[in-house]
Design a protein around this motif. Structure first.
Motif, mmCIF file in Angstrom:
data_model
loop_
_atom_site.group_PDB
_atom_site.id
_atom_site.type_symbol
_atom_site.label_atom_id
_atom_site.label_comp_id
_atom_site.label_asym_id
_atom_site.label_seq_id
_atom_site.Cartn_x
_atom_site.Cartn_y
_atom_site.Cartn_z
ATOM 1 N N MET A 92 48.835 -74.285 -69.615
ATOM 2 C CA MET A 92 47.430 -74.185 -69.293
ATOM 3 C C MET A 92 46.825 -73.001 -70.051
ATOM 4 O O MET A 92 47.360 -71.895 -70.029
ATOM 5 N N LYS A 93 45.736 -73.240 -70.692
ATOM 6 C CA LYS A 93 45.051 -72.190 -71.429
ATOM 7 C C LYS A 93 44.215 -71.347 -70.482
ATOM 8 O O LYS A 93 43.480 -71.874 -69.652
ATOM 9 N N ARG A 94 44.355 -70.033 -70.598
ATOM 10 C CA ARG A 94 43.573 -69.128 -69.744
ATOM 11 C C ARG A 94 42.111 -69.147 -70.153
ATOM 12 O O ARG A 94 41.779 -69.050 -71.318
ATOM 13 N N GLN A 95 41.249 -69.253 -69.155
ATOM 14 C CA GLN A 95 39.817 -69.222 -69.420
ATOM 15 C C GLN A 95 39.196 -67.878 -69.050
ATOM 16 O O GLN A 95 38.112 -67.559 -69.479
ATOM 17 N N PHE A 96 39.903 -67.117 -68.230
ATOM 18 C CA PHE A 96 39.385 -65.824 -67.787
ATOM 19 C C PHE A 96 40.399 -64.748 -68.117
ATOM 20 O O PHE A 96 41.509 -64.771 -67.620
ATOM 21 N N ASP A 97 40.018 -63.791 -68.966
ATOM 22 C CA ASP A 97 40.931 -62.686 -69.251
ATOM 23 C C ASP A 97 40.651 -61.544 -68.278
ATOM 24 O O ASP A 97 39.722 -61.599 -67.473
ATOM 25 N N ASP A 98 41.500 -60.522 -68.358
ATOM 26 C CA ASP A 98 41.379 -59.396 -67.430
ATOM 27 C C ASP A 98 40.025 -58.698 -67.534
ATOM 28 O O ASP A 98 39.455 -58.258 -66.538
ATOM 29 N N ILE A 99 39.494 -58.597 -68.752
ATOM 30 C CA ILE A 99 38.209 -57.916 -68.953
ATOM 31 C C ILE A 99 37.092 -58.710 -68.288
ATOM 32 O O ILE A 99 36.228 -58.153 -67.625
ATOM 33 N N LEU B 157 37.341 -60.840 -65.719
ATOM 34 C CA LEU B 157 37.455 -60.714 -64.261
ATOM 35 C C LEU B 157 36.953 -59.354 -63.796
ATOM 36 O O LEU B 157 36.285 -59.245 -62.776
ATOM 37 N N GLY B 158 37.269 -58.311 -64.552
ATOM 38 C CA GLY B 158 36.761 -56.977 -64.218
ATOM 39 C C GLY B 158 35.249 -56.920 -64.308
ATOM 40 O O GLY B 158 34.582 -56.283 -63.473
ATOM 41 N N SER B 159 34.680 -57.604 -65.310
ATOM 42 C CA SER B 159 33.221 -57.639 -65.444
ATOM 43 C C SER B 159 32.576 -58.361 -64.275
ATOM 44 O O SER B 159 31.523 -57.953 -63.779
ATOM 45 N N ILE B 160 33.207 -59.437 -63.803
ATOM 46 C CA ILE B 160 32.681 -60.164 -62.648
ATOM 47 C C ILE B 160 32.726 -59.271 -61.412
ATOM 48 O O ILE B 160 31.773 -59.221 -60.624
ATOM 49 N N GLU B 161 33.830 -58.544 -61.239
ATOM 50 C CA GLU B 161 33.932 -57.624 -60.095
ATOM 51 C C GLU B 161 32.850 -56.549 -60.161
ATOM 52 O O GLU B 161 32.214 -56.239 -59.148
ATOM 53 N N LEU B 162 32.643 -55.975 -61.348
ATOM 54 C CA LEU B 162 31.612 -54.930 -61.481
ATOM 55 C C LEU B 162 30.216 -55.505 -61.280
ATOM 56 O O LEU B 162 29.350 -54.855 -60.680
ATOM 57 N N PHE B 163 29.965 -56.715 -61.771
ATOM 58 C CA PHE B 163 28.678 -57.367 -61.547
ATOM 59 C C PHE B 163 28.425 -57.517 -60.046
ATOM 60 O O PHE B 163 27.347 -57.185 -59.546
ATOM 61 N N CYS B 164 29.420 -58.019 -59.315
ATOM 62 C CA CYS B 164 29.271 -58.200 -57.859
ATOM 63 C C CYS B 164 29.054 -56.861 -57.156
ATOM 64 O O CYS B 164 28.236 -56.760 -56.233
ATOM 65 N N LEU B 165 29.768 -55.840 -57.599
ATOM 66 C CA LEU B 165 29.606 -54.513 -57.001
ATOM 67 C C LEU B 165 28.204 -53.971 -57.257
ATOM 68 O O LEU B 165 27.559 -53.433 -56.347
ATOM 69 N N ALA B 166 27.705 -54.144 -58.479
ATOM 70 C CA ALA B 166 26.349 -53.682 -58.800
ATOM 71 C C ALA B 166 25.311 -54.457 -57.989
ATOM 72 O O ALA B 166 24.331 -53.889 -57.502
ATOM 73 N N ALA B 167 25.537 -55.756 -57.813
ATOM 74 C CA ALA B 167 24.605 -56.567 -57.023
ATOM 75 C C ALA B 167 24.610 -56.118 -55.564
ATOM 76 O O ALA B 167 23.555 -56.030 -54.928
ATOM 77 N N GLU B 168 25.791 -55.820 -55.037
ATOM 78 C CA GLU B 168 25.893 -55.356 -53.643
ATOM 79 C C GLU B 168 25.221 -53.993 -53.464
ATOM 80 O O GLU B 168 24.534 -53.754 -52.472
#
Length: 178
Positions: A1-8, A10-21
């Protein structure tokens, strides 16, 4: 299976959610232990990947766009599900639950284990304890036991054994009455 989400990503998504919160890149940065510029760059990478603006920015504040609100709702839910999956897999439940099957030698069970059960049940009310008192060695796999307590080493080297205590054995006999 080819990865669609790299570590960077996923980290960007976490930071986006944190900034939104937090409603602020600065507060999100303080929470994450990084600089506000790093949060801003991370969100910009995410927006570039998605091809849509997630926040409207001014010099004083940030606001989620309509696309940002939708992305936050779904991303935040996905992150919560990932955290829950990790907690379940790692066994870090708040309240242990389920059935614990134990095989214990008869005498040891009566004098050492059974007196401890009320305290154990009070501490872990969601755990059902199924104790088998017998001096017979059990087969863990075929009989479905989680733990067995034995007074001597077991020949099966695939088992993990730990010493519970050093107990001294004594032989006691009653003299015949005359």
């Amino acid at each position: 299976m080819k990865r669609q989400f790299d570590d960077i990503l996923l980290g960007s998504i976490e930071l986006f959610c944190l900034a939104a919160e937090c409603g602020s890149f600065t507060l999100a940065a303080q929470e994450a232990g990084i600089t506000p510029a790093a949060v801003s760059r991370s969100v910009s990478r995410l927006e570039e990947r998605l091809g849509v603006r997630l926040f409207t920015r001014t010099t004083r504040n940030i606001n989620l766009t309509e696309a940002g609100k939708n992305y936050f709702q779904q991303s935040n839910q996905a992150l919560l599900q990932l955290k829950e999956a990790e907690r379940d897999v790692m066994g870090k439940q708040n309240d242990p639950s389920g059935t614990l099957r134990i095989s214990v030698p008869t005498t040891y069970g009566h004098y050492r284990i059974l007196p401890l059960l009320p305290q154990f049940r009070a501490q872990y009310p969601k755990v059902k304890v199924d104790i088998h008192l017998s001096n017979r060695n059990v087969d863990f796999v075929s009989e479905g036991y989680d733990i067995a307590i034995r007074v001597r080493s077991q020949p099966d080297s695939t088992l993990i054994a730990r010493t519970l205590e050093d107990a001294h054995l004594v032989v006691v006999a009653e003299s015949p009455r005359v």
